[in-house]
Design an enzyme around this catalytic site. Structure first.
Site, PDB file in Angstrom:
ATOM      1  NE  ARG A 100      -3.198   6.863  -7.770  1.00 45.47           N
ATOM      2  CZ  ARG A 100      -3.764   5.910  -7.700  1.00 45.47           C
ATOM      3  NH1 ARG A 100      -4.470   5.650  -6.286  1.00 45.47           N
ATOM      4  NH2 ARG A 100      -3.974   5.069  -8.228  1.00 45.47           N
ATOM      5  CE  LYS A 152      -7.171  -0.183  -3.879  1.00 46.20           C
ATOM      6  NZ  LYS A 152      -6.427   0.891  -4.172  1.00 46.20           N
ATOM      7  N   PRO A 188      -4.050  -2.766  -8.041  1.00 47.76           N
ATOM      8  CG  PRO A 188      -3.667  -4.967  -8.269  1.00 47.76           C
ATOM      9  CD  PRO A 188      -2.984  -3.644  -8.071  1.00 47.76           C
ATOM     10  CD  GLU A 189      -8.892   1.444  -9.281  1.00 42.27           C
ATOM     11  OE1 GLU A 189     -10.240   1.575  -8.991  1.00 42.27           O
ATOM     12  OE2 GLU A 189      -8.085   1.962  -9.822  1.00 42.27           O
TER      13      GLU A 189
END
Length: 263
Positions: A253, A53, A2-3
């Site tokens: 990524r 985060k 999650p960002e």
């Protein structure tokens, strides 16, 4: 992973469940946190803050629970008395009369005093949070041009939490598409118009994602308004220029881009 928008929405859900309610029971899995169970029982959660985060759960007695979900941690809200069906390992339980919040699987959990908050290694390293309403495009622009960041390629910089907290891979993809740049650029090479556009996009896109319900479906929509322009859309036509979206790898990524309109 999650960002920032998803982390903030999770914090909102936790706050809505227990903020301002006396804690009727507190439980920690880790031995070093056990002494705090009795100290926190009867206290209130005053707010839940995000720093990138990481989550900071602030209590009315001045203590703060620091937690970082890393890859596997997850918070859940349940009705008090409910027994969740899960194979995850419970780490934290904060219970009120009607709602309980549970943290599963995370290992990076600490209790901090107000003084320790100012010296915590992660919190010292992390940059300003893109969802902090006090952060302005002018401050982001100054950060882009600072000696520390001006020579960094955007492919890596936009994943670095010490630059701006809360960014991540899908935001990197969408921000760079919005300003028509590839990941190989550096801030020092941009003209004034490009710098201004990027400084605004670095705040506008995460905030739009947050306000329109965050990452609801990776292939489709962020709620009603936010829709991925490129992420997970390789092989489709770019809605800006009609070029075909391609997928590659940048900074280990997946990265999506339009070779026709991102230069």
């Amino acid at each position: 992973m999650p960002e920032g928008p998803e982390i903030r929405r999770a914090a909102d859900n936790l706050e809505a469940a227990i903020k301002g309610k006396p804690l009727t029971d507190v439980w920690f899995a880790f031995a070093q946190l056990k002494p705090y169970e009795s100290q926190l029982t009867g206290q209130l959660v005053t707010r839940i803050e995000t720093r990138g985060k990481a989550l900071l759960t602030h209590f009315s007695n001045g203590l703060t629970l620091y937690s970082h979900n890393q890859l596997y941690g997850v918070w859940r809200v349940i009705d008090t008395g409910e027994i969740p069906q899960t194979t995850r390992i419970l780490r934290v339980r904060l219970q009120t009369a009607d709602k309980t919040i549970l943290l599963y699987s995370a290992s990076d959990i600490e209790m901090l005093t107000a003084e320790q908050l100012t010296t915590h290694p992660f919190l010292q390293r992390v940059g300003p949070d893109v969802l902090d309403a006090r952060l302005t495009p002018e401050e982001v622009k100054a950060r882009l041009l600072s000696p520390r960041f001006r020579n960094r390629q955007f492919s890596g910089l936009l994943l670095d939490q010490s630059f701006l907290a809360g960014l991540g891979n899908y935001l990197r993809v969408e921000i760079l598409w919005q300003v028509g740049l590839t990941g190989q650029h550096k801030a020092k090479d941009l003209n004034e118009a490009q710098l201004n556009a990027l400084s605004h996009a670095l705040l506008d896109i995460p905030r739009l994602s947050y306000t329109t319900r965050g990452q609801a479906d990776e292939n489709k929509h962020h709620g009603a308004l936010f829709r991925f322009k490129l992420f997970h859309r390789d092989g489709e036509a770019c809605e800006r220029c009609g070029g075909i979206i391609e997928k590659t790898t940048l900074s280990s990524r997946p990265f999506y881009w339009c070779p026709h309109c991102q230069k």
